[in-house]
Write a protein that holds these residues in place. Sequence first.
Motif, PDB file in Angstrom:
ATOM      1  N   PRO A 121     -11.236  -7.982   1.985  1.00  0.00           N
ATOM      2  CA  PRO A 121     -10.544  -7.533   3.198  1.00  0.00           C
ATOM      3  C   PRO A 121      -9.042  -7.772   3.188  1.00  0.00           C
ATOM      4  N   ALA A 122      -8.580  -8.944   2.741  1.00  0.00           N
ATOM      5  CA  ALA A 122      -7.147  -9.241   2.792  1.00  0.00           C
ATOM      6  C   ALA A 122      -6.362  -8.295   1.903  1.00  0.00           C
ATOM      7  N   GLU A 123      -6.803  -8.129   0.653  1.00  0.00           N
ATOM      8  CA  GLU A 123      -6.099  -7.253  -0.285  1.00  0.00           C
ATOM      9  C   GLU A 123      -6.203  -5.794   0.142  1.00  0.00           C
ATOM     10  N   PHE A 124      -7.367  -5.430   0.664  1.00  0.00           N
ATOM     11  CA  PHE A 124      -7.586  -4.053   1.110  1.00  0.00           C
ATOM     12  C   PHE A 124      -6.634  -3.718   2.261  1.00  0.00           C
ATOM     13  N   GLY A 125      -6.583  -4.603   3.252  1.00  0.00           N
ATOM     14  CA  GLY A 125      -5.714  -4.358   4.400  1.00  0.00           C
ATOM     15  C   GLY A 125      -4.252  -4.313   4.019  1.00  0.00           C
ATOM     16  N   GLU A 126      -3.842  -5.161   3.083  1.00  0.00           N
ATOM     17  CA  GLU A 126      -2.450  -5.185   2.649  1.00  0.00           C
ATOM     18  C   GLU A 126      -2.056  -3.862   1.992  1.00  0.00           C
ATOM     19  N   LEU A 127      -2.930  -3.357   1.104  1.00  0.00           N
ATOM     20  CA  LEU A 127      -2.628  -2.085   0.452  1.00  0.00           C
ATOM     21  C   LEU A 127      -2.674  -0.935   1.441  1.00  0.00           C
ATOM     22  N   LEU A 128      -3.591  -0.993   2.409  1.00  0.00           N
ATOM     23  CA  LEU A 128      -3.642   0.074   3.406  1.00  0.00           C
ATOM     24  C   LEU A 128      -2.344   0.150   4.188  1.00  0.00           C
ATOM     25  N   LEU A 129      -1.793  -0.993   4.579  1.00  0.00           N
ATOM     26  CA  LEU A 129      -0.510  -0.996   5.283  1.00  0.00           C
ATOM     27  C   LEU A 129       0.573  -0.354   4.433  1.00  0.00           C
TER      28      LEU A 129
ATOM     29  N   LEU B 231      -3.965  -5.591  10.571  1.00  0.00           N
ATOM     30  CA  LEU B 231      -3.377  -4.280  10.836  1.00  0.00           C
ATOM     31  C   LEU B 231      -2.765  -4.214  12.231  1.00  0.00           C
ATOM     32  N   ALA B 232      -3.359  -4.967  13.182  1.00  0.00           N
ATOM     33  CA  ALA B 232      -2.890  -4.932  14.568  1.00  0.00           C
ATOM     34  C   ALA B 232      -1.537  -5.606  14.746  1.00  0.00           C
TER      35      ALA B 232
END
Length: 300
Positions: free
Chosen positions: A287-295, A47-48
């Motif tokens: 975490p990887a899929e979660f962060g991608e969708l959050l973006l 995310l950073a």
Amino acid sequence: MTDPTTGRLRVDGASLHYEVRGEGPLLLLIPGGTGGAASFDGIAGDLAAHHTVATYDPRGMARSALDDPEAEQRVAEHADDALRLLDLLSPGEPARVFGASSGAIVSLRLLTTHPERVGRVVAHEPPVVEVLPDAAEHRALIARVRETFGNEGPMPALAVFAAGLKKGGAATEPPAEVEAPAEPPAEPPAEPPVEPPGGIELPPQAAARAEQTMAGLPYFIGRIVPGFMSYTPDVDRLAALQDRLVLACGHDSRGELPYRPAAFLAERLGIELVHFPGGHTGLTTHPAEFGELLLKTLRA
């Protein structure tokens, strides 16, 4: 992943530990359960690359000490803490906010009370059970948890809580869709306090997080659960601000109580319910899929 810059923020009744990494518009991540800032370690780095990402330990958790260790906890006070962080780290423009579980309740309060400071909120499975038609059943659950905590301690209270979360979800899901998880969820916590099998040694970081989870359990069960799950959000205000609100659930959470309030609110407000990978703790398990969708969700 670059190590975050850490800091401390003095707030009314507590001193908050916070961490900042990355550049760009501010994204404040509000943790649930006992995880604190560490619960976002799996997604904060990615995310950073697009945001200035701020994480923190909520008051009373981990490195954010309370002045009065016995103080009752209120959603309004925690939301004011989040506001103070926004004012410190993004004083000139609204920020994006993600909240998980009890942190999602904080994010809803922040949106309804200070919408001028928030550009977009993603609330993942906020357990605001007071909005549900069967809220009385969940008040009874909270009362049983408090009684068990007082008489028997945190682990028996956690077992009562987890069993109640499993039973409480069945009301809105067809029986064919309900699949009982192999282990009862330990939340709304962000991470269940699981002991490794005998003879297996956890990596240092995982061991530290497990220790933090266990250390925070009495505080979470004793004060966060009753204080936060008794909170009623301002639904009319959320309706007026729905263009800034994303309600989210775990894809695997169907049939569980933490899923229901977000689904109920999304239907009542007439907005889409976004499904994230995994279940209630998807940011830890996927975490990887979660962060991608959050973006993607933050950009929409």
